[in-house]
Design a protein around this motif. Structure first.
Motif, PDB file in Angstrom:
ATOM      1  N   ASP A 130       0.872  -0.938  -0.293  1.00  0.00           N
ATOM      2  CA  ASP A 130      -0.425   0.444  -0.291  1.00  0.00           C
ATOM      3  C   ASP A 130       0.996   1.112  -0.055  1.00  0.00           C
ATOM      4  N   VAL A 131       1.702   1.262   0.823  1.00  0.00           N
ATOM      5  CA  VAL A 131       3.324   2.087   0.037  1.00  0.00           C
ATOM      6  C   VAL A 131       3.613   2.831  -0.726  1.00  0.00           C
ATOM      7  N   CYS A 132       3.830   1.348  -1.360  1.00  0.00           N
ATOM      8  CA  CYS A 132       4.534   1.583  -2.235  1.00  0.00           C
ATOM      9  C   CYS A 132       3.407   2.219  -3.620  1.00  0.00           C
ATOM     10  N   ALA A 133       2.467   1.614  -3.350  1.00  0.00           N
ATOM     11  CA  ALA A 133       1.462   2.363  -4.623  1.00  0.00           C
ATOM     12  C   ALA A 133       1.235   4.053  -4.164  1.00  0.00           C
ATOM     13  N   ARG A 134       0.719   4.410  -3.577  1.00  0.00           N
ATOM     14  CA  ARG A 134       0.907   5.610  -2.719  1.00  0.00           C
ATOM     15  C   ARG A 134       1.907   6.477  -3.012  1.00  0.00           C
ATOM     16  N   ALA A 135       2.820   5.988  -2.767  1.00  0.00           N
ATOM     17  CA  ALA A 135       4.425   6.721  -3.085  1.00  0.00           C
ATOM     18  C   ALA A 135       4.516   6.776  -4.968  1.00  0.00           C
ATOM     19  N   ASP A 136       3.726   5.594  -5.271  1.00  0.00           N
ATOM     20  CA  ASP A 136       4.138   5.734  -7.554  1.00  0.00           C
ATOM     21  C   ASP A 136       3.227   7.144  -7.554  1.00  0.00           C
ATOM     22  N   ALA A 137       1.554   6.497  -6.866  1.00  0.00           N
ATOM     23  CA  ALA A 137       1.165   7.871  -7.632  1.00  0.00           C
ATOM     24  C   ALA A 137       1.643   9.658  -6.737  1.00  0.00           C
ATOM     25  N   ASP A 138       2.150   9.392  -6.353  1.00  0.00           N
ATOM     26  CA  ASP A 138       2.147  10.670  -5.274  1.00  0.00           C
ATOM     27  C   ASP A 138       3.586  11.251  -5.929  1.00  0.00           C
TER      28      ASP A 138
END
Length: 538
Positions: A484-492
């Motif tokens: 979940d962290v990785c996906a959110r950082a990817d979008a940010d």
């Protein structure tokens, strides 16, 4: 400033292929790396006599702005040098496992409490015995400081003596990376009695428990370390003297290896192994690391198109990190997400949302943001292989209609431009993070309120910060939490992870028998230098 074409060599030829291609790039697979023992690239020959002098060369000195204080050291190159004189309660082994160092063991009576049993007979290099007060004082000083590392220790509630030989640390809540955070130089145990009575200033004097003491240092020129005769670990260090030359130019380090002026040197150019292939008695090895390059997109610069998440996401989609690894790093790096590739539990970069999207989708995002003809300057330092990485980025983004101008600076000028002002004045920049030994540690740098150093170009994302904290609190399904962290950082996409940063080390096999881990997480090539044996006088 070094011309790019001279810095790249073989990489430049491969770049030409990549520049002309719109599909995949064919790159020779790197040769399989030999290991001397499980987890080691080399193991020092203990049959060789101790003593002698080792002449080493590295590309950059410690950060002069913060002096010698290990708690304020914020770059891996500084940690590497200070680790010769300072030690921590724990360290990491060849498999990233946490091992005892100044604490001979520890208990965890519950998931919020750590009781460290201090090793007996440890003294600082002035001869005074290390005490529990030094440990308590050091950790409290770190937490009260402006050190970026204070945020890595997590939610510490209390640090107390537990008798003369034990220290108890109580956390407010479980925090998985706690021990790995204690294993780095900023968490070193300092001589608190001398610091408190002001007889020692750690900014100007190195006084630790480690294997070496500083005899001489000329900033940006050289260091001379002498063995600490009172070192607690009997039999170490093996070499009496370390002479470390600061040689910014890669060609100078290669020449020193060839002519015997250096027994060991760190290298950055992926072509260096080829250039040294015919050098008699010179061995070149590649140490895998969890360190990784990343792209910074300044979302705080007034008027910048990079403030728009759609623009940043388009850039992330257009980047071909496998091509960066293959072309700029000669196949020795790996694409990575925000959690460093190679660490247990790290995210699969191929599973990131941006990896599933097409170049056409990137162009559509740019159109929606009104940024079809986007152009910006990418500011990089001129140490290899950063120029080669930047060139691949430039070519990748050209495919999406984005024009990138590359600005190369020496490392000091680069650091001043990227971190010197808030808001920062650069458009985009590239750097690398040490990846450490726990996949959750480096994610904390995606919260600028914790990291501090990126507050001049990055807005906090409260949802991302919340996910980072949750992933480090020992959830039952940590892999899901990290994903979940990785996906959110990817979008940010304010900081975009690129590829891991392999470390190339060359040494003269006729002069030195070194020990080297096969993998490293804290950017410290010199981690095992106290084991190294000199083969002949230098």
């Amino acid at each position: 400033m070094r011309p790019i074409r001279l810095a790249c060599g073989v990489a430049a030829a491969l770049l030409a292929t990549a520049c002309a291609a719109t599909g995949t790039t064919t790159t020779p697979a790197p040769a399989a790396q030999e290991t001397a023992a499980p987890g080691f690239l080399a193991v020092a020959d203990q049959a060789l006599a101790k003593g002698g002098t080792l002449n080493l060369q590295v590309h950059i000195d410690s950060g002069a702005a913060t002096g010698y204080d290990p708690q304020l050291a914020d770059v891996a190159t500084t940690w590497q040098l200070l680790s010769l004189s300072y030690e921590t309660l724990v360290t990491v082994g060849p498999d990233f496992g946490v091992q005892p160092l100044l604490a001979e063991k520890w208990d965890t009576p519950d998931d919020k409490t750590y009781v460290f049993h201090l090793r007996k007979g440890v003294t600082f290099s002035n001869g005074r015995e290390m005490t529990a007060d030094d440990v308590v004082g050091s950790l409290k000083r770190l937490l009260a400081s402006k050190s970026v590392w204070a945020g890595q220790l997590g939610p510490v509630e209390e640090i107390t003596k537990d008798g003369d030989g034990k220290v108890r640390v109580t956390l407010k809540e479980p925090y998985t990376p706690f021990l790995a955070a204690l294993a780095n130089v900023p968490a070193a145990i300092l001589p608190m009695k001398e610091i408190d009575d002001k007889s020692v200033d750690p900014a100007t004097t190195l006084l630790g428990t480690g294997p070496y003491v500083v005899e001489n240092h000329r900033q940006d020129v050289s260091w001379t370390f002498k063995r600490n005769d009172a070192y607690w670990n009997q039999g170490k260090p093996a070499a009496d003297t370390l002479n470390i030359t600061i040689a910014p130019e890669e060609a100078a380090r290669i020449a020193a290896l060839q002519n015997g002026g250096a027994a060991l040197a760190t290298l950055g150019n992926v072509d260096s192994e080829t250039m040294l292939a015919g050098a008699k008695d010179v061995k070149v090895v590649t140490q895998a690391t969890t360190d990784f390059y990343y792209l910074m997109l300044n979302s705080l610069k007034p008027g910048s198109k990079l403030a728009d998440p759609k623009v940043r996401q388009a850039i992330g989609i257009a980047l071909d990190t496998q091509q960066i690894a293959d072309v700029a790093l000669g196949g020795k790096g790996k694409p990575t997400a925000i959690t460093p590739a190679g660490l247990p539990g790290a995210c699969d970069p191929a599973a990131l949302p941006s990896a599933a999207r097409s170049l056409d989708e990137a162009k559509q995002l740019l159109a929606e943001a009104g940024a079809q003809n986007l152009s910006f300057t990418l500011t990089i330092f001129n140490t290899e292989p950063a120029p080669a990485v930047a060139q691949v980025i430039q070519q990748n983004l050209q495919q999406a209609g984005i024009t990138v101008k590359i600005e190369q600076l020496d490392e000091a000028s680069w650091s001043g431009k990227v971190y010197g002002k808030a808001p920062a004045e650069f458009d985009a920049a590239m750097s690398w993070f040490a990846g450490y030994a726990d996949p959750g540690m480096v994610t904390k740098w995606w919260n600028p309120e914790t990291a501090g150093f990126n507050a001049g170009f990055m807005k906090p994302d409260p949802e991302l910060s919340k996910l980072i904290d949750a992933a480090n609190q020992q959830p039952q399904d940590r892999a899901k939490a990290l994903a979940d962290v990785c996906a959110r950082a990817d979008a940010d996409a304010q900081m975009i992870p690129l590829v891991t940063r392999p470390s190339t080390v060359a040494y003269r096999a006729d002069a030195l028998s070194p020990s080297l881990y096969a993998t490293e997480g804290y950017g410290n090539v010199l981690r095992l230098v106290a084991d190294a044996r000199v083969k002949k006088p230098q």
